[in-house]
Design a protein around this motif. Structure first.
Motif, mmCIF file in Angstrom:
data_model
loop_
_atom_site.group_PDB
_atom_site.id
_atom_site.type_symbol
_atom_site.label_atom_id
_atom_site.label_comp_id
_atom_site.label_asym_id
_atom_site.label_seq_id
_atom_site.Cartn_x
_atom_site.Cartn_y
_atom_site.Cartn_z
ATOM 1 N N HIS A 134 -5.201 11.286 46.603
ATOM 2 C CA HIS A 134 -4.257 10.376 47.042
ATOM 3 C C HIS A 134 -4.763 9.279 47.726
ATOM 4 C CE1 HIS A 134 -1.187 13.585 46.532
ATOM 5 N NE2 HIS A 134 -1.807 14.551 47.225
ATOM 6 N N ASP A 135 -4.241 8.158 47.483
ATOM 7 C CA ASP A 135 -4.839 6.770 47.982
ATOM 8 C C ASP A 135 -3.869 6.375 49.437
ATOM 9 O OD1 ASP A 135 -6.725 6.148 46.410
ATOM 10 O OD2 ASP A 135 -5.357 5.707 44.812
ATOM 11 N N LEU A 136 -4.282 6.323 50.328
ATOM 12 C CA LEU A 136 -3.794 6.117 51.710
ATOM 13 C C LEU A 136 -4.126 4.554 51.915
ATOM 14 C CD1 LEU A 136 -4.279 9.340 54.134
ATOM 15 C CD2 LEU A 136 -2.142 8.695 52.343
ATOM 16 N N VAL A 137 -3.664 3.928 52.926
ATOM 17 C CA VAL A 137 -4.027 2.941 53.296
ATOM 18 C C VAL A 137 -5.612 2.466 53.260
ATOM 19 C CG1 VAL A 137 -3.675 0.792 54.874
ATOM 20 C CG2 VAL A 137 -1.735 2.544 54.473
ATOM 21 N N SER A 138 -6.119 3.012 53.958
ATOM 22 C CA SER A 138 -7.610 2.570 54.124
ATOM 23 C C SER A 138 -8.495 3.874 53.784
ATOM 24 C CB SER A 138 -7.824 2.443 55.641
ATOM 25 O OG SER A 138 -7.733 3.376 56.610
ATOM 26 N N GLN A 139 -8.140 4.895 53.158
ATOM 27 C CA GLN A 139 -9.018 6.042 52.927
ATOM 28 C C GLN A 139 -8.557 6.933 51.935
ATOM 29 O OE1 GLN A 139 -8.941 7.842 56.550
ATOM 30 N NE2 GLN A 139 -7.321 9.185 56.058
ATOM 31 N N LYS A 140 -9.152 7.843 51.331
ATOM 32 C CA LYS A 140 -8.842 8.750 50.375
ATOM 33 C C LYS A 140 -8.451 10.029 50.912
ATOM 34 C CE LYS A 140 -10.067 6.649 46.242
ATOM 35 N NZ LYS A 140 -9.100 6.529 45.196
ATOM 36 N N ALA A 141 -7.668 10.790 50.361
ATOM 37 C CA ALA A 141 -6.893 11.960 50.679
ATOM 38 C C ALA A 141 -6.851 12.992 49.708
ATOM 39 C CB ALA A 141 -5.571 11.861 51.497
ATOM 40 N N ILE A 142 -7.109 14.240 50.013
ATOM 41 C CA ILE A 142 -7.226 15.513 49.235
ATOM 42 C C ILE A 142 -5.948 16.285 49.351
ATOM 43 C CG2 ILE A 142 -8.403 17.328 48.138
ATOM 44 C CD1 ILE A 142 -10.912 15.888 48.487
ATOM 45 N N GLY A 143 -5.414 16.546 48.277
ATOM 46 C CA GLY A 143 -4.205 17.702 48.392
ATOM 47 C C GLY A 143 -4.554 18.934 48.042
ATOM 48 N N PHE A 144 -5.048 19.429 49.367
ATOM 49 C CA PHE A 144 -5.870 20.903 49.296
ATOM 50 C C PHE A 144 -4.853 21.986 48.615
ATOM 51 C CE2 PHE A 144 -8.759 18.923 51.894
ATOM 52 C CZ PHE A 144 -10.047 19.253 51.384
ATOM 53 N N LYS A 145 -3.368 21.763 48.814
ATOM 54 C CA LYS A 145 -2.704 22.960 48.226
ATOM 55 C C LYS A 145 -2.495 23.021 46.744
ATOM 56 C CE LYS A 145 1.756 20.192 48.494
ATOM 57 N NZ LYS A 145 3.051 19.989 49.053
ATOM 58 N N GLU A 146 -3.167 21.815 46.105
ATOM 59 C CA GLU A 146 -3.026 21.806 44.782
ATOM 60 C C GLU A 146 -4.562 22.333 44.043
ATOM 61 O OE1 GLU A 146 -0.282 21.315 43.082
ATOM 62 O OE2 GLU A 146 0.923 19.960 44.381
ATOM 63 N N ILE A 147 -5.309 22.875 44.933
ATOM 64 C CA ILE A 147 -6.619 23.128 44.453
ATOM 65 C C ILE A 147 -6.806 24.697 44.130
ATOM 66 C CG2 ILE A 147 -9.185 22.957 45.015
ATOM 67 C CD1 ILE A 147 -8.781 20.461 46.626
ATOM 68 N N GLY A 148 -7.203 25.113 43.050
ATOM 69 C CA GLY A 148 -7.646 26.317 42.959
ATOM 70 C C GLY A 148 -6.614 27.158 42.425
ATOM 71 N N ILE A 149 -5.513 26.497 42.178
ATOM 72 C CA ILE A 149 -4.323 27.525 41.857
ATOM 73 C C ILE A 149 -3.809 27.254 40.085
ATOM 74 C CG2 ILE A 149 -3.342 27.776 44.079
ATOM 75 C CD1 ILE A 149 -1.010 25.502 43.338
ATOM 76 N N TYR A 150 -4.580 26.491 39.558
ATOM 77 C CA TYR A 150 -4.143 26.029 38.301
ATOM 78 C C TYR A 150 -5.342 26.701 37.248
ATOM 79 C CZ TYR A 150 -0.415 23.316 40.460
ATOM 80 O OH TYR A 150 0.437 22.829 41.286
ATOM 81 N N LYS A 151 -4.609 26.896 36.257
ATOM 82 C CA LYS A 151 -5.885 27.364 35.154
ATOM 83 C C LYS A 151 -5.025 26.976 33.711
ATOM 84 C CE LYS A 151 -8.710 30.530 35.493
ATOM 85 N NZ LYS A 151 -9.319 32.157 35.759
ATOM 86 N N ASN A 152 -5.847 26.753 32.546
ATOM 87 C CA ASN A 152 -5.310 26.589 31.264
ATOM 88 C C ASN A 152 -4.524 28.061 30.569
ATOM 89 O OD1 ASN A 152 -5.553 26.663 28.032
ATOM 90 N ND2 ASN A 152 -5.926 24.559 28.634
ATOM 91 N N LYS A 153 -3.671 27.750 30.115
ATOM 92 C CA LYS A 153 -2.846 28.913 29.474
ATOM 93 C C LYS A 153 -3.629 29.945 28.718
ATOM 94 C CE LYS A 153 1.898 26.988 29.359
ATOM 95 N NZ LYS A 153 2.953 26.667 28.494
ATOM 96 N N ASP A 154 -4.975 29.581 28.207
ATOM 97 C CA ASP A 154 -5.872 30.666 27.754
ATOM 98 C C ASP A 154 -6.169 31.778 28.495
ATOM 99 O OD1 ASP A 154 -5.626 28.966 25.218
ATOM 100 O OD2 ASP A 154 -7.638 27.723 25.590
#
Length: 243
Positions: A134-154
């Motif tokens: 995510h781009d904030l006004v003066s810095q970067k931010a990471i949406g941690f709730k989206e990390i580590g919970i998605y995998k390919n359908k395979d």
């Protein structure tokens, strides 16, 4: 709720001896799609630690072969509330001042979505990048709730769920500086963290022997359980032909 984890007899020995479960950094898992994306040098997977399980109590042959030491390992069963959690912290007595001073990192508060989450299987894991950064006004931010919970359908055959927590590296002076860390792509150094299990949960652990466990391997499991649990009531895999 019961959870199941396929692993080796060697790992079972370490779990019983140290009374811990190992969380691996996300860039050490077996699906490279989970840790391949980054932006401006920042790799989100470096801040995420996971322990992988399944809620499916039916045996899964691919899991036996991939994670159960090619069917010569074990499947363990533990309660989902196996970790000590107080407020929004996991094992606060473990991630204490001494831990922070030695390893120069701190555990982030558990997100509102919880410590245990189901994996979501999607067609294109690459689209997650836009949800993470995510781009904030003066810095970067990471949406941690989206990390580590998605995998390919395979990977959907795994029916996986995960415990996840996130670590943030500290500066040498012990301070937290999000901008400095992200701008310099500083990540936690530990490849894994062993987190204590509640003793009463560990005492209730159930162990299933893999389909091709030998007599010698069965003897080792029996000895381990007798030594650390004072019992040896393991079960056999359906695929062993011993039921």
């Amino acid at each position: 709720m019961k959870l199941y984890h396929y692993t080796s007899i060697e790992t079972l020995a370490l779990i019983l001896k140290h009374k811990t479960i190992r969380f691996s950094r996300l860039d050490r898992v077996d699906d490279p799609d989970e840790y391949s994306f980054k932006e401006d040098g920042i790799t989100p997977a470096h801040y995420c630690y996971v322990s992988c399980w399944t809620k499916n109590d039916n045996e899964n042959l691919p899991q036996w072969y991939m994670y159960g030491d090619s069917t010569h390992g074990v499947r363990i069963e533990l309660d989902s509330d196996m970790f000590v959690i107080e407020g929004k912290n996991i094992a606060p007595h473990f991630f204490n001042d001494n831990f922070r001073s030695v390893y120069r990192m701190m555990a982030m508060p558990i997100l509102s979505c919880g410590l245990l989450r189901d994996i979501q299987y999607i067609d294109d894991i690459g689209v997650i990048k836009n949800r993470v950064f995510h781009d904030l006004v003066s810095q970067k931010a990471i949406g941690f709730k989206e990390i580590g919970i998605y995998k390919n359908k395979d990977w959907a055959f795994q029916q996986e769920c995960r415990f996840l927590f996130y670590m943030f590296p500290l500066l040498d002076n012990g301070r937290v500086d999000v901008n400095y860390v992200f701008n310099n792509n500083i990540s936690p150094k530990l490849p894994y963290i062993d987190v204590p299990i509640k003793e009463d949960c560990l005492n209730q652990i159930q162990v299933m022997l893999g389909p091709k466990v030998t007599e010698a391997e069965e003897t080792i499991v029996s000895s381990l359980m007798q030594m650390f649990l004072n019992r040896s009531d393991y079960s056999y895999s359906y695929y062993s032909g011993k039921l």
